[in-house]
Design a protein around this motif. Structure first.
Motif, PDB file in Angstrom:
ATOM      1  N   ALA A 100     -33.147  -1.761  29.302  1.00  0.00           N
ATOM      2  CA  ALA A 100     -32.733  -2.046  28.241  1.00  0.00           C
ATOM      3  C   ALA A 100     -31.352  -3.440  28.244  1.00  0.00           C
ATOM      4  CB  ALA A 100     -31.973  -0.957  27.320  1.00  0.00           C
ATOM      5  N   GLU A 101     -30.490  -3.644  29.009  1.00  0.00           N
ATOM      6  CA  GLU A 101     -28.762  -4.041  28.798  1.00  0.00           C
ATOM      7  C   GLU A 101     -27.919  -4.988  29.923  1.00  0.00           C
ATOM      8  OE1 GLU A 101     -25.933  -2.296  26.135  1.00  0.00           O
ATOM      9  OE2 GLU A 101     -25.834  -0.796  27.890  1.00  0.00           O
ATOM     10  N   HIS A 102     -28.827  -3.644  31.094  1.00  0.00           N
ATOM     11  CA  HIS A 102     -28.008  -4.325  31.902  1.00  0.00           C
ATOM     12  C   HIS A 102     -29.237  -5.350  33.173  1.00  0.00           C
ATOM     13  CE1 HIS A 102     -25.878   0.155  32.247  1.00  0.00           C
ATOM     14  NE2 HIS A 102     -25.695  -0.900  31.227  1.00  0.00           N
ATOM     15  N   GLY A 103     -29.500  -5.431  32.600  1.00  0.00           N
ATOM     16  CA  GLY A 103     -30.548  -6.252  33.105  1.00  0.00           C
ATOM     17  C   GLY A 103     -31.268  -6.221  34.831  1.00  0.00           C
ATOM     18  N   GLY A 149     -25.929   7.492  26.218  1.00  0.00           N
ATOM     19  CA  GLY A 149     -26.296   6.119  25.221  1.00  0.00           C
ATOM     20  C   GLY A 149     -25.676   5.538  24.375  1.00  0.00           C
ATOM     21  N   HIS A 150     -26.313   4.165  23.679  1.00  0.00           N
ATOM     22  CA  HIS A 150     -26.636   3.606  22.342  1.00  0.00           C
ATOM     23  C   HIS A 150     -27.764   3.834  21.328  1.00  0.00           C
ATOM     24  CE1 HIS A 150     -23.818   1.289  24.640  1.00  0.00           C
ATOM     25  NE2 HIS A 150     -24.980   0.857  25.785  1.00  0.00           N
ATOM     26  N   LEU A 151     -27.754   4.646  20.694  1.00  0.00           N
ATOM     27  CA  LEU A 151     -28.695   6.209  20.641  1.00  0.00           C
ATOM     28  C   LEU A 151     -28.613   4.883  19.283  1.00  0.00           C
ATOM     29  CD1 LEU A 151     -29.689   9.615  19.774  1.00  0.00           C
ATOM     30  CD2 LEU A 151     -29.553   7.871  17.529  1.00  0.00           C
ATOM     31  N   LEU A 178     -13.963   8.629  25.792  1.00  0.00           N
ATOM     32  CA  LEU A 178     -14.392   9.575  25.753  1.00  0.00           C
ATOM     33  C   LEU A 178     -16.381   9.362  26.302  1.00  0.00           C
ATOM     34  CD1 LEU A 178     -13.488  12.498  23.501  1.00  0.00           C
ATOM     35  CD2 LEU A 178     -13.608  12.742  25.462  1.00  0.00           C
ATOM     36  N   ARG A 179     -16.705   8.469  25.624  1.00  0.00           N
ATOM     37  CA  ARG A 179     -17.700   7.785  25.002  1.00  0.00           C
ATOM     38  C   ARG A 179     -17.728   6.353  26.581  1.00  0.00           C
ATOM     39  NH1 ARG A 179     -20.659   5.533  26.963  1.00  0.00           N
ATOM     40  NH2 ARG A 179     -22.746   3.898  26.030  1.00  0.00           N
ATOM     41  N   GLU A 180     -17.086   5.386  26.497  1.00  0.00           N
ATOM     42  CA  GLU A 180     -16.699   4.477  27.359  1.00  0.00           C
ATOM     43  C   GLU A 180     -16.612   4.811  28.495  1.00  0.00           C
ATOM     44  OE1 GLU A 180     -14.465   0.887  26.566  1.00  0.00           O
ATOM     45  OE2 GLU A 180     -14.058   2.003  24.113  1.00  0.00           O
ATOM     46  N   LEU A 209     -31.136   4.726  25.982  1.00  0.00           N
ATOM     47  CA  LEU A 209     -30.884   5.453  26.676  1.00  0.00           C
ATOM     48  C   LEU A 209     -29.871   5.011  28.663  1.00  0.00           C
ATOM     49  CD1 LEU A 209     -31.002   8.575  27.318  1.00  0.00           C
ATOM     50  CD2 LEU A 209     -32.950   8.139  28.399  1.00  0.00           C
ATOM     51  N   HIS A 210     -28.550   5.425  28.498  1.00  0.00           N
ATOM     52  CA  HIS A 210     -28.523   5.476  29.682  1.00  0.00           C
ATOM     53  C   HIS A 210     -28.716   6.953  30.999  1.00  0.00           C
ATOM     54  CE1 HIS A 210     -26.608   1.163  29.231  1.00  0.00           C
ATOM     55  NE2 HIS A 210     -26.602   1.984  27.890  1.00  0.00           N
ATOM     56  N   LEU A 211     -29.878   6.454  31.450  1.00  0.00           N
ATOM     57  CA  LEU A 211     -30.141   8.530  32.392  1.00  0.00           C
ATOM     58  C   LEU A 211     -29.987   8.382  33.831  1.00  0.00           C
ATOM     59  CD1 LEU A 211     -32.134  10.766  33.256  1.00  0.00           C
ATOM     60  CD2 LEU A 211     -33.415   8.711  33.329  1.00  0.00           C
TER      61      LEU A 211
HETATM   62 ZN    ZN Z   1     -24.499   0.112  27.677  1.00  0.00          ZN
END
Ligand code: ZN
Ligand code: FAD
Ligand code: MLT
Length: 475
Positions: free
Chosen positions: A428-431, A387-389, A339-341, A394-396
């Motif tokens: 935050a994490e995607h570059g 996202g990874h709270l 559900l999250r992934e 946050l993934h907006l």
């Molecule tokens: Zn992520």
């Protein structure tokens, strides 16, 4: 598509000639791909929002072959786009013009694994999920996990410094990667492939390449520390009445689950609606404004279950959580994680996706989503937050029927100035890749950006590696 949406000029690199193709054929016989159908796949990114027009894809198997290829490209002034699983979300994995695509797909061998230390040495093109299976059979797990695990390569993960779903427990690749082998732009092989936990001899050069997104060198092998496989993994999926409660659940969780807490992820009601609508996944709890996924990983099933039950009882009794379900067997754990992934996949079926991946103080994590819903009104189809709270990430995402310059103008630079004003990070994490290279300045000072440019010039003076990516043109 790319040049219309993103104005950029081709730099004066050489064009691949018949002689170049013949030279590549001598280095990697039978693995020089020029077939248009194969190239089409490698020229387009996962989101299908950027497209290059490379005429050649190279598939080396060894570090020596990568070195020979880069030496040739350096002599001939040919630009190169390193490519792993092509799951990157910022347009860094595909060429902008006709850069040569250097794929790590055939560099997929495990070199060694030590089952006392848990240290894995492998080639850069190993697929993350396959590595996870390999180490799991030996009683360990990979220290990172992400929705793209079935396609992404460990070299791509290191090149993007990917975060993902296990970051809360095992931390950044900057800590778990122990060594790297990298081929520099002129073909020099830099062997920093140590497998030591502690090594303070001089500058830690491997750190330069972690998160460098293919702009400083091609990662050919990785040494990484794998944690022991937890004996018990439980997942609780919870419905929550508001974001204030989500934060309170996080505090309660940290206090009551302590050392066994291994993930704390959140998604809003619109995300749940989208995974239902596009992927036919069923909501496992009552409808709520927010949902939380809590994972525990530990060494004793009974002990962990007892702790999780105590936490759930408290969360439900206090009204912080309105409904919840727990998965203890592998199948249910997987169903709840899906559900999250799979939100990313659901969003991609919803239309054009404007993606933002920001770090913020956790208390302010959802404010921007609410703000944007008002700001954008009906011009956006969906404005979602997930996202990874637990990591303040946050993934907006904003979806629309099609790409729209008006919507883009309403989003940017607004999202970036808002993030900078709250001292957050615009990636935050995607570059930064191709799409976000010009927003680096929102999160780094001019002096830092200048030093990055100097490092790039030192390691790749001709600017051949992944041009037009990561650094703004002026750096
Ligand atoms: Zn992520
Ligand atoms: P690619 O996409 O092929 O390349 C990414 C960048 O790395 C490019 O700039 C490329 O030039 C460079 N590169 C690749 N291999 C090398 C190499 N060997 N040497 C030097 N440079 C190289 N990211 C997260 O951080 N967290 C997540 O939770 C997450 N979830 C995702 C879920 C889905 C469904 C999808 C589609 C993507 C997700 N991502 C996530 C983004 C992406 O998967 C990661 O950035 C991943 O690490 C990229 O690996 P890759 O092998 O696909 O690299
Ligand atoms: C995730 O956490 O799901 C990934 O980073 C992908 C995304 O942002 O959509």
């Amino acid at each position: 598509l790319t040049s219309e949406r993103y104005p950029v000029q081709r730099l004066p690199f050489s064009m691949v000639s018949e002689e170049d193709l013949a030279a590549f054929e001598r280095i990697i016989p039978g693995r020089v791909v020029t077939d248009p159908a194969d190239l089409e796949v490698a020229n387009v990114d996962w989101l299908r929002t950027v497209r290059g027009c490379s005429k050649v894809l190279l598939r080396p198997r060894t570090t020596e072959e990568v070195s020979c290829i880069l030496r040739h490209c350096h002599q001939r002034n040919l630009a190169v786009n390193p490519q792993g699983g092509n799951t990157g979300l910022v347009g860094g994995s595909v060429p902008v013009f006709d850069e040569i695509i250097l794929s790590t797909a055939l560099m997929n061998q495990v070199i060694s694994f030590h089952d006392v230390s848990g240290i894995l040495l492998c080639q850069a093109g190993c697929v993350l999920e396959e590595l996870n299976h390999y180490v799991q059979e030996r009683g360990f797990i990979m220290p990172l996990d992400l929705g793209a695990k079935g396609s992404c390569h460990i070299g791509g993960n290191v090149a993007t410094n990917a975060g993902g779903l296990r970051f809360l427990r095992y931390g950044s690749l900057r800590g778990t990667v122990l060594g790297l082998e990298v081929v520099l732009a002129d073909g020099t092989v830099l062997d920093c492939l140590t497998s030591l936990r502690k090594d303070n001899t001089g500058y830690d050069l491997k750190q330069l390449f972690i998160g460098s997104e293919g702009t400083l060198g091609v990662i050919t092998a990785v040494s990484i520390l794998c944690p022991p496989r937890p004996k018990a993994v439980n997942v609780a999926f919870l419905g929550c009445p508001g974001f204030t409660e989500v934060l309170q659940v996080f505090s309660t969780c940290k206090g009551m689950l302590g050392e066994i807490l291994s993930a704390f992820e959140f998604m809003d009601a619109e995300c749940m609606q989208l995974v239902g609508q596009h992927l036919h996944l069923t909501r496992p709890v009552q409808e709520s404004p927010f949902y939380i996924l809590v994972e525990t990983s530990g060494s004793s099933g009974d002990h962990d279950a007892e702790k999780l039950d105590g936490f759930l009882e408290k969360a439900l009794d206090s009204g912080l959580v309105t409904d919840g379900t727990v998965g203890t067997d592998q199948r249910k754990v997987q169903v709840l994680w899906s559900l999250r992934e799979r939100i990313t996949e659901a969003l991609s079926h919803d239309g054009y996706v404007f993606k933002y991946d920001i770090s913020l103080p956790v208390e302010r994590l959802y404010d921007l989503v609410i703000d944007l819903r008002t700001r954008l009104g009906p011009s956006a189809k969906h404005v979602v937050g997930y996202g990874h709270l637990g990591d303040g990430n946050l993934h907006l995402n904003v979806t629309a029927e099609a790409f729209s310059t008006a919507l883009l103008a309403a989003l940017e630079p607004y999202v970036y100035t808002w993030t900078a004003a709250h001292r957050g990070s615009v990636s935050a994490e995607h570059g930064l890749g191709f799409k976000k290279k010009d927003v680096l300045g929102y999160s780094k000072t001019p002096a830092a950006v200048q030093l990055m440019g100097q490092l790039k010039a030192l390691l790749d003076p001709k600017g051949l590696l992944n041009p037009y990516k990561t650094l703004p043109a002026c750096a």
